[in-house]
Design a protein around this motif. Structure first.
Motif, mmCIF file in Angstrom:
data_model
loop_
_atom_site.group_PDB
_atom_site.id
_atom_site.type_symbol
_atom_site.label_atom_id
_atom_site.label_comp_id
_atom_site.label_asym_id
_atom_site.label_seq_id
_atom_site.Cartn_x
_atom_site.Cartn_y
_atom_site.Cartn_z
ATOM 1 N N HIS A 175 0.716 -1.089 0.047
ATOM 2 C CA HIS A 175 -0.233 -0.028 -0.036
ATOM 3 C C HIS A 175 1.082 1.316 -0.064
ATOM 4 C CE1 HIS A 175 -3.449 -2.479 0.987
ATOM 5 N NE2 HIS A 175 -2.634 -3.190 1.639
ATOM 6 N N ALA A 176 0.754 2.152 -0.964
ATOM 7 C CA ALA A 176 1.499 3.232 -1.115
ATOM 8 C C ALA A 176 1.408 4.254 -0.093
ATOM 9 C CB ALA A 176 1.100 4.045 -2.476
ATOM 10 N N VAL A 177 2.359 4.791 0.632
ATOM 11 C CA VAL A 177 2.198 5.794 1.842
ATOM 12 C C VAL A 177 1.875 7.164 1.314
ATOM 13 C CG1 VAL A 177 3.537 6.671 3.649
ATOM 14 C CG2 VAL A 177 4.067 4.291 3.014
ATOM 15 N N PRO A 178 0.816 7.862 1.450
ATOM 16 C CA PRO A 178 0.590 9.228 1.203
ATOM 17 C C PRO A 178 1.769 10.031 1.306
ATOM 18 C CG PRO A 178 -1.106 8.123 2.291
ATOM 19 C CD PRO A 178 -0.076 7.356 2.679
ATOM 20 N N GLU A 179 1.946 10.829 0.284
ATOM 21 C CA GLU A 179 3.032 11.800 0.431
ATOM 22 C C GLU A 179 2.929 12.799 1.459
ATOM 23 O OE1 GLU A 179 5.173 15.427 -2.384
ATOM 24 O OE2 GLU A 179 3.631 14.066 -3.049
ATOM 25 N N GLY A 180 4.009 12.810 2.301
ATOM 26 C CA GLY A 180 3.926 13.801 3.651
ATOM 27 C C GLY A 180 3.596 12.874 4.849
ATOM 28 N N LEU A 181 3.212 11.895 4.661
ATOM 29 C CA LEU A 181 3.038 10.935 5.932
ATOM 30 C C LEU A 181 4.226 10.528 6.474
ATOM 31 C CD1 LEU A 181 0.322 9.958 7.610
ATOM 32 C CD2 LEU A 181 0.378 8.042 6.535
ATOM 33 N N PRO A 182 4.652 10.842 7.677
ATOM 34 C CA PRO A 182 5.603 10.408 8.222
ATOM 35 C C PRO A 182 5.869 8.696 8.174
ATOM 36 C CG PRO A 182 5.090 12.121 9.492
ATOM 37 C CD PRO A 182 3.864 11.759 8.398
ATOM 38 N N ASP A 183 6.932 8.117 8.517
ATOM 39 C CA ASP A 183 7.213 6.790 8.498
ATOM 40 C C ASP A 183 6.606 6.310 9.877
ATOM 41 O OD1 ASP A 183 8.241 6.468 6.018
ATOM 42 O OD2 ASP A 183 10.217 5.923 6.694
ATOM 43 N N GLU A 184 6.810 7.155 10.792
ATOM 44 C CA GLU A 184 6.650 6.859 12.187
ATOM 45 C C GLU A 184 5.081 6.760 12.576
ATOM 46 O OE1 GLU A 184 10.497 8.479 12.157
ATOM 47 O OE2 GLU A 184 8.599 9.206 11.279
ATOM 48 N N ARG A 185 4.244 7.371 11.197
ATOM 49 C CA ARG A 185 2.657 7.077 11.580
ATOM 50 C C ARG A 185 2.408 5.956 10.409
ATOM 51 N NH1 ARG A 185 -1.132 11.454 12.548
ATOM 52 N NH2 ARG A 185 -0.172 12.923 13.906
ATOM 53 N N ALA A 186 3.141 5.894 9.327
ATOM 54 C CA ALA A 186 2.738 4.917 8.551
ATOM 55 C C ALA A 186 3.001 3.441 9.180
ATOM 56 C CB ALA A 186 3.573 4.790 7.347
ATOM 57 N N VAL A 187 4.081 3.096 9.994
ATOM 58 C CA VAL A 187 4.411 1.955 10.669
ATOM 59 C C VAL A 187 3.133 1.424 11.434
ATOM 60 C CG1 VAL A 187 5.486 2.725 12.680
ATOM 61 C CG2 VAL A 187 6.200 0.580 11.171
ATOM 62 N N LEU A 188 2.432 2.322 11.867
ATOM 63 C CA LEU A 188 1.396 1.973 12.780
ATOM 64 C C LEU A 188 -0.128 1.676 12.044
ATOM 65 C CD1 LEU A 188 1.642 4.945 15.529
ATOM 66 C CD2 LEU A 188 2.018 2.570 15.809
ATOM 67 N N LEU A 189 0.033 1.377 10.814
ATOM 68 C CA LEU A 189 -1.113 1.045 10.018
ATOM 69 C C LEU A 189 -1.755 -0.131 10.449
ATOM 70 C CD1 LEU A 189 -3.090 2.237 7.486
ATOM 71 C CD2 LEU A 189 -1.597 0.551 6.239
ATOM 72 N N ASP A 190 -0.973 -1.134 10.509
ATOM 73 C CA ASP A 190 -1.414 -2.423 10.939
ATOM 74 C C ASP A 190 -2.177 -2.386 12.468
ATOM 75 O OD1 ASP A 190 -1.830 -5.392 10.771
ATOM 76 O OD2 ASP A 190 -0.485 -5.615 12.623
ATOM 77 N N ALA A 191 -1.605 -1.565 13.454
ATOM 78 C CA ALA A 191 -2.256 -1.488 14.661
ATOM 79 C C ALA A 191 -3.472 -0.872 14.746
ATOM 80 C CB ALA A 191 -1.295 -0.721 15.556
ATOM 81 N N LEU A 192 -3.458 0.156 13.549
ATOM 82 C CA LEU A 192 -4.660 0.829 13.535
ATOM 83 C C LEU A 192 -5.812 0.127 12.735
ATOM 84 C CD1 LEU A 192 -3.003 4.208 12.375
ATOM 85 C CD2 LEU A 192 -4.363 4.013 14.391
ATOM 86 N N ALA A 193 -5.287 -0.711 11.981
ATOM 87 C CA ALA A 193 -6.329 -1.537 11.061
ATOM 88 C C ALA A 193 -6.862 -2.503 12.009
ATOM 89 C CB ALA A 193 -5.590 -2.063 9.743
ATOM 90 N N ARG A 194 -6.021 -3.023 12.999
ATOM 91 C CA ARG A 194 -6.436 -3.932 13.589
ATOM 92 C C ARG A 194 -7.632 -3.439 14.669
ATOM 93 N NH1 ARG A 194 -1.384 -6.703 16.540
ATOM 94 N NH2 ARG A 194 -3.080 -8.051 17.717
ATOM 95 N N ALA A 195 -7.439 -2.125 15.173
ATOM 96 C CA ALA A 195 -8.219 -1.498 15.872
ATOM 97 C C ALA A 195 -9.430 -0.992 15.097
ATOM 98 C CB ALA A 195 -7.643 -0.113 16.655
ATOM 99 N N VAL A 196 -9.527 -0.781 14.143
ATOM 100 C CA VAL A 196 -10.697 -0.577 13.440
ATOM 101 C C VAL A 196 -11.499 -1.676 13.223
ATOM 102 C CG1 VAL A 196 -11.708 0.495 11.240
ATOM 103 C CG2 VAL A 196 -9.623 1.409 11.956
ATOM 104 N N HIS A 197 -10.996 -2.838 12.859
ATOM 105 C CA HIS A 197 -11.462 -4.232 12.544
ATOM 106 C C HIS A 197 -11.890 -4.547 14.093
ATOM 107 C CE1 HIS A 197 -12.554 -8.064 10.974
ATOM 108 N NE2 HIS A 197 -11.710 -8.617 11.785
ATOM 109 N N ALA A 198 -11.354 -4.266 15.120
ATOM 110 C CA ALA A 198 -12.054 -4.627 16.620
ATOM 111 C C ALA A 198 -13.309 -4.006 16.773
ATOM 112 C CB ALA A 198 -10.715 -4.505 17.574
ATOM 113 N N ALA A 199 -13.114 -2.731 16.574
ATOM 114 C CA ALA A 199 -14.323 -1.894 16.712
ATOM 115 C C ALA A 199 -15.556 -2.205 15.783
ATOM 116 C CB ALA A 199 -13.981 -0.278 16.302
ATOM 117 N N ASP A 200 -15.208 -2.679 14.505
ATOM 118 C CA ASP A 200 -16.513 -2.935 13.837
ATOM 119 C C ASP A 200 -16.954 -4.332 14.347
ATOM 120 O OD1 ASP A 200 -15.903 -0.998 11.898
ATOM 121 O OD2 ASP A 200 -15.141 -2.515 10.464
ATOM 122 N N ARG A 201 -16.037 -5.302 14.826
ATOM 123 C CA ARG A 201 -16.304 -6.566 15.547
ATOM 124 C C ARG A 201 -17.243 -6.598 16.857
ATOM 125 N NH1 ARG A 201 -16.980 -11.354 13.169
ATOM 126 N NH2 ARG A 201 -15.674 -12.368 14.578
#
Length: 391
Positions: free
Chosen positions: A163-189
């Motif tokens: 998944h392409a990282v949007p321009e201007g988004l720091p690596d320190e935020r992008a590396v949290l994508l999996d944790a964020l996706a797991r959290a969104v999925h948990a909230a859905d579940r």
């Protein structure tokens, strides 16, 4: 970094991990992990791409694997040797066409999603060497969302995982994508009804991100968090928690907040008659799941978002008619694209600055593991490797 098969070290690592923070000096010497210098892996076919990680998180699932606390269930999908590291942001080595039609130039920044594309599309059957099979994510592991490969100088990824990282988004935020996706999925579940009372047990990266997801994508009423350490409690409040309890005071705190009746059996922990409508175990420990089960009202829902690592008494589940819901992301999830889109939204807009620390070179893996294992006490949320850093 390579996790290898050593029954004696698996036992030793588990014992050291169970001993707690005081034994962390021995963790690096006990785990069956080693730093190896191999040739760069060769993609078995055009579907696979070499990625050079620039940050790789050290998450709870990774720690459970290397310390031998992960369930034996997962050993069927994680062949050894195996390169851990499911949270990866890096740069592709060559031009690659993504499944959505976009073409990324060599050097483009990407996140490697640990959840693979649909079954049958990611086979590594042509990869015979340890560097190829170990450095790649691995089809079976990725299909159930275990993932890996990030703790390396170069890793293989299926183009469907990029998944392409949007321009201007720091690596320190992008590396949290999996944790964020797991959290969104948990909230859905969790299927939180408007105004429902929610308890999040565990305030590591996934637990804290779950608070963000609950506030952003549900109409939850009160959201309480169980956190062990002061920094976790501060971040939880900043992310939208109404109350934060330490583990010892969780049952009492939920009782006060929900006006439930506390009951204490002759042996074992107290539980509530009444309690929250939904609880999310974001820690993956027996204590966390037990707390969730004992503080949820009869007929309520308990979501397991952390990687389970211990046994727990399920009597409250049976006696109180609770619904127990797993929340691992897998390739079979409906709406996976929407989950990732909302995770990217949080990565861009949520107050995540300062959550990722470390930047350890791979050669300092023992220090990195000790820091990650004791992250909460040391005031860290997510510790990461910087595989491109000089040794």
């Amino acid at each position: 970094m390579e996790l290898y098969d050593s029954p004696a070290r698996h036992v030793a690592a588990r014992l050291v991990a169970q001993a707690g923070a005081g034994a962390l000096g021995g963790l690096g010497r006990a785990v069956p992990l080693r730093y190896v210098d191999r040739d760069d892996p060769r993609p078995p076919d055009e579907r696979w791409v070499r990625v050079r990680p620039s940050l790789a998180g050290i998450g709870g699932a990774d720690l459970a694997l290397v310390t031998g606390r992960a369930s034996a269930y997962l050993t069927a999908v994680v062949g050894l040797p195996f390169v851990p590291g499911r949270e990866v942001v890096g740069r592709v080595e060559q031009q690659v066409a993504l499944p959505d039609g976009r073409v990324l130039a060599a050097g483009a920044r990407v996140v490697v999603d640990p959840v693979a594309p649909p079954a049958g599309s990611v086979s590594l059957s042509g990869a015979g060497s340890p560097s190829e099979a170990g450095a790649g994510v691995g089809a079976r592991a990725a299909e159930v969302g275990v993932g890996g490969g990030g703790w390396s100088r170069v890793t293989l990824a299926h183009r469907g995982q990029l998944h392409a990282v949007p321009e201007g988004l720091p690596d320190e935020r992008a590396v949290l994508l999996d944790a964020l996706a797991r959290a969104v999925h948990a909230a859905d579940r969790a299927r939180v009804a408007p105004g429902a009372r929610v308890l999040v047990v565990g305030a590591g990266a996934v637990g804290l991100c779950t608070v963000l997801a609950l506030r952003a994508f549900t109409d939850a009423g009160s959201v309480a968090v169980v956190a062990r350490h002061p920094r976790q409690a501060q971040v939880a409040g900043r992310f939208g928690a109404d109350a934060v309890f330490d583990p010892a005071g969780a049952v009492a705190g939920v009782r006060r907040g929900t006006h439930a009746l506390r009951v204490t059996p002759s042996s074992g922990g107290s539980f509530l008659l009444g309690g929250v409508d939904v609880a999310v175990d974001a820690a993956g420990s027996a204590q966390a799941l037990a707390t969730a089960l004992r503080t949820t009202r009869a007929g309520g829902r308990v979501v397991v978002a952390g990687t389970p690592s211990d046994r727990v008494d399920l009597t409250p589940l049976w006696a109180r008619g609770l619904e127990l819901v797993g929340a691992a992301r897998t390739s079979a999830d409906p709406g996976a694209g929407d989950v990732l889109a909302r995770a990217w939204e949080l990565a861009a807009t949520a107050p995540l600055d300062g959550l990722v620390t470390g930047g350890y070179p791979l050669t300092r893996w023992r220090d990195a593991l000790a820091h990650a294992w004791d992250a909460g006490r040391l005031g860290a949320v997510r510790v990461a490797f910087d595989p491109a850093a000089p040794s």
